[in-house]
Motif scaffolding. Structure first.
Motif, PDB file in Angstrom:
ATOM      1  N   SER A   1     -18.071  63.243 -49.460  1.00 27.03           N
ATOM      2  CA  SER A   1     -18.101  64.094 -51.153  1.00 27.03           C
ATOM      3  C   SER A   1     -19.033  64.682 -51.279  1.00 27.03           C
ATOM      4  CB  SER A   1     -16.228  63.270 -51.967  1.00 27.03           C
ATOM      5  OG  SER A   1     -17.838  62.919 -52.813  1.00 27.03           O
TER       6      SER A   1
ATOM      7  N   ASP B   1      -8.612  66.168 -55.077  1.00 32.48           N
ATOM      8  CA  ASP B   1      -8.816  65.835 -53.197  1.00 32.48           C
ATOM      9  C   ASP B   1      -9.065  65.035 -52.679  1.00 32.48           C
ATOM     10  OD1 ASP B   1      -9.752  68.734 -54.170  1.00 32.48           O
ATOM     11  OD2 ASP B   1     -11.982  68.109 -54.506  1.00 32.48           O
TER      12      ASP B   1
ATOM     13  N   SER C   1     -18.981  69.049 -56.392  1.00 30.38           N
ATOM     14  CA  SER C   1     -17.749  69.760 -56.525  1.00 30.38           C
ATOM     15  C   SER C   1     -16.116  68.898 -55.882  1.00 30.38           C
ATOM     16  CB  SER C   1     -17.722  71.413 -56.324  1.00 30.38           C
ATOM     17  OG  SER C   1     -17.851  71.520 -54.756  1.00 30.38           O
ATOM     18  N   THR C   2     -16.160  68.498 -55.367  1.00 32.50           N
ATOM     19  CA  THR C   2     -15.051  67.396 -55.109  1.00 32.50           C
ATOM     20  C   THR C   2     -14.535  66.435 -56.354  1.00 32.50           C
ATOM     21  OG1 THR C   2     -15.970  66.883 -53.428  1.00 32.50           O
ATOM     22  CG2 THR C   2     -14.456  65.512 -53.727  1.00 32.50           C
ATOM     23  N   THR C   3     -13.252  66.836 -56.515  1.00 33.00           N
ATOM     24  CA  THR C   3     -12.053  66.131 -57.447  1.00 33.00           C
ATOM     25  C   THR C   3     -11.366  64.916 -57.080  1.00 33.00           C
ATOM     26  OG1 THR C   3     -10.249  67.439 -56.647  1.00 33.00           O
ATOM     27  CG2 THR C   3     -12.213  68.733 -58.674  1.00 33.00           C
ATOM     28  N   GLU C   4     -10.686  64.513 -58.054  1.00 32.07           N
ATOM     29  CA  GLU C   4     -10.210  63.569 -58.009  1.00 32.07           C
ATOM     30  C   GLU C   4      -8.636  64.216 -56.517  1.00 32.07           C
ATOM     31  OE1 GLU C   4      -8.461  61.828 -61.524  1.00 32.07           O
ATOM     32  OE2 GLU C   4      -8.014  60.252 -60.507  1.00 32.07           O
TER      33      GLU C   4
ATOM     34  N   ARG D   1     -16.644  59.321 -60.342  1.00 30.28           N
ATOM     35  CA  ARG D   1     -17.196  59.442 -59.175  1.00 30.28           C
ATOM     36  C   ARG D   1     -16.878  58.242 -57.752  1.00 30.28           C
ATOM     37  NH1 ARG D   1     -18.634  64.754 -58.263  1.00 30.28           N
ATOM     38  NH2 ARG D   1     -18.632  66.031 -60.383  1.00 30.28           N
TER      39      ARG D   1
ATOM     40  N   TRP E   1     -13.398  57.219 -58.472  1.00 33.10           N
ATOM     41  CA  TRP E   1     -12.436  58.542 -56.768  1.00 33.10           C
ATOM     42  C   TRP E   1     -12.603  57.250 -56.061  1.00 33.10           C
ATOM     43  CZ3 TRP E   1     -14.717  62.970 -59.198  1.00 33.10           C
ATOM     44  CH2 TRP E   1     -14.248  63.476 -60.326  1.00 33.10           C
TER      45      TRP E   1
END
Ligand code: PLP
Length: 382
Positions: free
Chosen positions: A350, A358, A353-356, A260, A263
């Motif tokens: 972020s 996103d 549940s934020t992804t790379e 996290r 990212w």
């Protein structure tokens, strides 16, 4: 829609939502009533308090459920004013949330000393120590755990120890820390305030942890709820949902996943490479894994936010409460960021549940918006 405004508020966590619905059906009774159903509600209220206390290392009987950090700040400063000597002063971190600054001004007016901070916005513990050694009239200190605009983390453990050793009261606003980093130890700092909606709980629910020897604390007299510390029927479904949301973060430990932070760092590196005049605020400070305060080129932050919103990305100009107000952020001003630059700073925050992908999509959207508003020579496409 990729949501990058978690520091304003987070979506309701699904476990919290299920808890809220279930308890609204099963345990809607008044926990103070003398019936068996009410007693069962009371048992659940006590269980929520115990569980929360476990995450914070707090004593359950010191937890007071309330509507959140704004209420908590007002209640604490009001109590300090009532119990401190009449000429006592308080020391504040200048980058506190407006609810803390305004509450302090309301109850202490001109008896406030602003603490020195570094250009990254970190309170200087050496300066605080000197101040407490030299000024016996300073009876209380307020420094947050993590900043809502920049994500900058404050040395709250050291400050708590310092205040403890010098017998000063300490208020820590943990609103942005909880759910994003482990809560362990926060329940021992002295006074603590927080709001559940920042970590996936319902809005209008939060809590305060009382410092030891605050037995006479009664923020709003009325019924004897919350051991007499805050009158008013407890909203058990919201309280249980709030604790369930925190438990989700604490137990899943998603916030400890190193990727996290990676990212966020990649995003920062790539944005700076793409936009020559972009800059991260407090780049070298310890910051929350979810927050970037980003100085963008050319246009005011409101324009960047509106253009990104049109493309489906929610970001913010800074603290939610400051949105719509005239003038640049007091946080950036205290950090020495010039006003013309502060007006171009956006906050990106972020969530769990934020992804790379996103983050990458947001970077691409910012570069695309830059192509619309920044003169062509100043944009490098990756
Ligand atoms: N403290 C911090 C650090 C915050 O970010 C916020 C909300 O933005 C608050 C306090 C106030 O929270 P609430 O509006 O839930 O009372």
């Amino acid at each position: 829609m990729p949501y990058f405004d978690h520091n304003a508020t987070a979506p309701l966590n699904t476990v919290a939502r299920d808890t809220w619905l279930r308890l609204s059906d099963e345990a809607w009774h008044n926990p103070s009533s003398p019936t068996r159903d009410a007693a069962r509600a009371r048992i659940r209220l006590d269980a929520a308090r115990e569980r929360l206390a476990g995450f914070l290392n707090a004593l359950p009987e010191r937890i007071v459920f309330n509507s959140g950090a704004t209420e908590g700040a007002h209640a604490v400063f009001n109590y300090w004013r009532q119990t401190f000597p009449t000429d006592a002063r308080i020391a504040l971190n200048p980058t506190e949330h407006p609810c803390v600054l305004e509450a302090a001004r309301r109850f202490f007016a001109d008896r406030i000393v602003m603490l020195p901070i570094t250009s990254d916005g970190v309170v200087r513990v050496d300066a605080l120590e000197k101040l407490l050694n030299e000024n016996t009239s300073i009876a209380g200190v307020a420094v947050m755990a993590a900043n809502n605009e920049t994500g900058v983390i404050q040395p709250w453990r050291e400050i708590s120890q310092l205040c403890d050793a010098r017998r000063r009261a300490y208020l820590c606003d943990a609103t942005q820390w909880l759910g994003k980093l482990p809560g362990s130890g926060l329940g021992e700092v002295g006074w603590l305030i927080a709001s559940a909606h920042k970590f996936g709980g319902p809005k209008g629910a939060g809590f305060l942890v009382l410092a030891p020897q605050a037995d006479s604390f009664a923020s709003q007299p009325g019924g004897a709820q919350e051991r007499g510390h805050r009158g008013g029927t407890e909203d058990l479904p919201s309280i249980a949902a709030a604790v369930a949301a925190l438990a989700e973060a604490e137990q899943s430990k998603v916030f400890l996943e190193e990727e996290r932070l990676r990212w966020r760092r990649e995003f920062e590196r790539e944005i700076i490479a793409s936009l020559p005049n972009a800059r991260v605020i407090a780049p070298d400070a310890d910051r929350l894994w979810n927050t970037v305060s980003l100085l963008l080129p050319h246009a005011e932050n409101t324009r960047w936010v509106a253009k990104l919103d049109k493309r489906g990305f929610a970001i913010s100009t800074g603290s939610a409460c400051a949105t719509g107000k005239e003038g640049p952020s007091h946080v950036l001003a205290a950090m020495g960021v010039p006003a013309d630059e502060a007006r171009r700073v956006v906050r990106i925050s972020s969530g769990w549940s934020t992804t790379e992908a996103d983050w990458q999509a947001l970077r691409e959207a910012i570069v695309a918006v830059a192509a619309e508003i920044v003169p062509p020579d100043n944009v490098i496409k990756l």
